[in-house]
Design a protein around this motif. Sequence first.
Motif, PDB file in Angstrom:
ATOM      1  N   GLY A   1      34.105  45.883  30.959  1.00  0.00           N
ATOM      2  CA  GLY A   1      35.024  44.865  31.464  1.00  0.00           C
ATOM      3  C   GLY A   1      34.376  43.494  31.587  1.00  0.00           C
ATOM      4  N   TYR A   2      33.245  43.326  30.905  1.00  0.00           N
ATOM      5  CA  TYR A   2      32.480  42.074  31.006  1.00  0.00           C
ATOM      6  C   TYR A   2      33.298  40.867  30.525  1.00  0.00           C
ATOM      7  CZ  TYR A   2      28.830  38.718  29.701  1.00  0.00           C
ATOM      8  OH  TYR A   2      28.085  37.582  29.539  1.00  0.00           O
ATOM      9  N   THR A   3      33.950  41.028  29.376  1.00  0.00           N
ATOM     10  CA  THR A   3      34.769  39.928  28.827  1.00  0.00           C
ATOM     11  C   THR A   3      35.890  39.569  29.791  1.00  0.00           C
ATOM     12  OG1 THR A   3      34.266  40.673  26.614  1.00  0.00           O
ATOM     13  CG2 THR A   3      36.175  39.264  26.831  1.00  0.00           C
TER      14      THR A   3
ATOM     15  N   HIS B   1      44.652  40.057  39.960  1.00  0.00           N
ATOM     16  CA  HIS B   1      45.850  39.367  39.483  1.00  0.00           C
ATOM     17  C   HIS B   1      45.650  38.881  38.038  1.00  0.00           C
ATOM     18  CE1 HIS B   1      49.625  37.299  40.212  1.00  0.00           C
ATOM     19  NE2 HIS B   1      49.129  36.334  39.462  1.00  0.00           N
ATOM     20  N   SER B   2      44.459  38.366  37.735  1.00  0.00           N
ATOM     21  CA  SER B   2      44.205  37.821  36.388  1.00  0.00           C
ATOM     22  C   SER B   2      44.005  38.925  35.353  1.00  0.00           C
ATOM     23  CB  SER B   2      42.947  36.955  36.381  1.00  0.00           C
ATOM     24  OG  SER B   2      42.998  36.040  37.402  1.00  0.00           O
ATOM     25  N   ILE B   3      43.234  39.946  35.718  1.00  0.00           N
ATOM     26  CA  ILE B   3      42.906  41.004  34.753  1.00  0.00           C
ATOM     27  C   ILE B   3      44.072  41.976  34.592  1.00  0.00           C
ATOM     28  CG2 ILE B   3      41.320  42.930  34.270  1.00  0.00           C
ATOM     29  CD1 ILE B   3      39.201  41.325  35.877  1.00  0.00           C
ATOM     30  N   GLY B   4      44.760  42.235  35.679  1.00  0.00           N
ATOM     31  CA  GLY B   4      45.876  43.186  35.634  1.00  0.00           C
ATOM     32  C   GLY B   4      45.478  44.519  36.218  1.00  0.00           C
ATOM     33  N   GLU B   5      46.451  45.183  36.819  1.00  0.00           N
ATOM     34  CA  GLU B   5      46.183  46.447  37.525  1.00  0.00           C
ATOM     35  C   GLU B   5      45.616  47.513  36.600  1.00  0.00           C
ATOM     36  OE1 GLU B   5      49.583  47.742  39.769  1.00  0.00           O
ATOM     37  OE2 GLU B   5      49.843  45.744  40.594  1.00  0.00           O
ATOM     38  N   LEU B   6      46.076  47.525  35.347  1.00  0.00           N
ATOM     39  CA  LEU B   6      45.672  48.600  34.447  1.00  0.00           C
ATOM     40  C   LEU B   6      44.246  48.427  33.894  1.00  0.00           C
ATOM     41  CD1 LEU B   6      49.011  49.077  32.515  1.00  0.00           C
ATOM     42  CD2 LEU B   6      48.128  50.460  34.371  1.00  0.00           C
TER      43      LEU B   6
ATOM     44  N   TYR C   1      49.758  28.772  34.077  1.00  0.00           N
ATOM     45  CA  TYR C   1      49.818  29.921  34.958  1.00  0.00           C
ATOM     46  C   TYR C   1      50.919  30.874  34.490  1.00  0.00           C
ATOM     47  CZ  TYR C   1      49.986  32.499  39.354  1.00  0.00           C
ATOM     48  OH  TYR C   1      49.939  33.484  40.290  1.00  0.00           O
ATOM     49  N   GLY C   2      50.670  32.159  34.586  1.00  0.00           N
ATOM     50  CA  GLY C   2      51.704  33.167  34.300  1.00  0.00           C
ATOM     51  C   GLY C   2      52.177  33.149  32.856  1.00  0.00           C
ATOM     52  N   LEU C   3      53.508  33.116  32.700  1.00  0.00           N
ATOM     53  CA  LEU C   3      54.080  33.190  31.350  1.00  0.00           C
ATOM     54  C   LEU C   3      53.677  32.011  30.480  1.00  0.00           C
ATOM     55  CD1 LEU C   3      57.721  34.561  31.606  1.00  0.00           C
ATOM     56  CD2 LEU C   3      55.804  35.507  30.341  1.00  0.00           C
TER      57      LEU C   3
ATOM     58  N   GLU D   1      35.105  37.066  49.490  1.00  0.00           N
ATOM     59  CA  GLU D   1      34.915  38.232  48.616  1.00  0.00           C
ATOM     60  C   GLU D   1      36.254  38.918  48.341  1.00  0.00           C
ATOM     61  OE1 GLU D   1      31.864  41.818  48.795  1.00  0.00           O
ATOM     62  OE2 GLU D   1      31.188  40.161  50.037  1.00  0.00           O
ATOM     63  N   GLN D   2      37.004  39.164  49.422  1.00  0.00           N
ATOM     64  CA  GLN D   2      38.305  39.838  49.274  1.00  0.00           C
ATOM     65  C   GLN D   2      39.270  38.998  48.447  1.00  0.00           C
ATOM     66  OE1 GLN D   2      38.788  42.992  49.964  1.00  0.00           O
ATOM     67  NE2 GLN D   2      36.650  42.906  50.607  1.00  0.00           N
ATOM     68  N   GLN D   3      39.251  37.686  48.700  1.00  0.00           N
ATOM     69  CA  GLN D   3      40.158  36.788  47.962  1.00  0.00           C
ATOM     70  C   GLN D   3      39.803  36.752  46.475  1.00  0.00           C
ATOM     71  OE1 GLN D   3      39.646  33.173  50.138  1.00  0.00           O
ATOM     72  NE2 GLN D   3      41.300  33.624  51.566  1.00  0.00           N
ATOM     73  N   LEU D   4      38.488  36.775  46.193  1.00  0.00           N
ATOM     74  CA  LEU D   4      38.066  36.751  44.785  1.00  0.00           C
ATOM     75  C   LEU D   4      38.497  38.039  44.077  1.00  0.00           C
ATOM     76  CD1 LEU D   4      36.477  35.261  42.530  1.00  0.00           C
ATOM     77  CD2 LEU D   4      34.487  36.551  43.221  1.00  0.00           C
ATOM     78  N   TYR D   5      38.314  39.206  44.724  1.00  0.00           N
ATOM     79  CA  TYR D   5      38.722  40.476  44.102  1.00  0.00           C
ATOM     80  C   TYR D   5      40.231  40.459  43.837  1.00  0.00           C
ATOM     81  CZ  TYR D   5      34.164  42.222  45.737  1.00  0.00           C
ATOM     82  OH  TYR D   5      32.828  42.386  45.977  1.00  0.00           O
TER      83      TYR D   5
END
Lengths: 106, 173
Positions: A66-68, A35-40, B103-105, A26-30
């Motif tokens: 945020g579904y997409t 990382h993929s979606i971005g912090e913002l 991946y990435g850029l 669970e933690q790894q998936l979040y």
Amino acid sequence: MMRRKIRYILTESAKPVTESDRPQFEQQLYRAMLHSIGELSYHRTNPKIMKFIDDKRFILRCSLDGYTNALLALSIIKKLDVKEAAFYTLKSSGTIKALLKEPKAK
Amino acid sequence: MDYYDIVMDSCSIDEKLSQRLGYKKIFSMGKDIKLANLNDPKVRGASAGIIMGEDKNKLLTFARGDVKAVIVTDFRIDKKLMAHMAENDIVLCIPVSAITFNYGLSRSRAIYMLNTLFTYARKSDIEVSFITQASSEMYLASEMQLIELAMLVGADEKYARHSISEVNKGLME
């Protein structure tokens, strides 16, 4: 207070997740989704695993806004920590009940 | 609406998995449809199948034969090739594995290049087929994911659905 609209996604992992590995998974998936979606934008998706159905399938909750992002993140995640991973989104719905309903035979 | 995907022949998929992913059938390049990889110098001719490659002159030469679809592996636009494809109803295949595999850029760059290629193709009236072209189970995507990836590249939902149903089915007929 305004309640955020949510969406439940029935997701299948390509690799099985044993019961003892679930909290770590669970933690790894979040982390991978962040990382993929971005912090913002992560807060807009706000993903949470609600329930594991079996060793491969689980229900992921996200906000409708945020579904997409959630679907795309699940498509591009190919590694969790160092292990190979892949996720297929099978169905989505506004309620868990509807998500788990078996489709009627045609 | 029935959905179809096309994967590499190295990716073996059982029928149950393809149904779970929301497809009526997942076709295999090399088995269900011929694939000629023009990056391979040994390839001399292609017929009624998909050609893929980087060299635009080579792609254009082969596209003058009996070809159903083209995969431009460097995602760069070639006006001559695109004009020929539009005239002869040759489909442009966009493999979303370029997005999921990178991946990435390089992933960001792939999205940008595919978006430019897709927009140009649609303006030129070329039908676009979105496929996963997965080389293994790990690179598969469900019908929902394939539609979202197509929308990420610039398609609207209606066209994305048309692409993975009618266009993909048309390649197999």
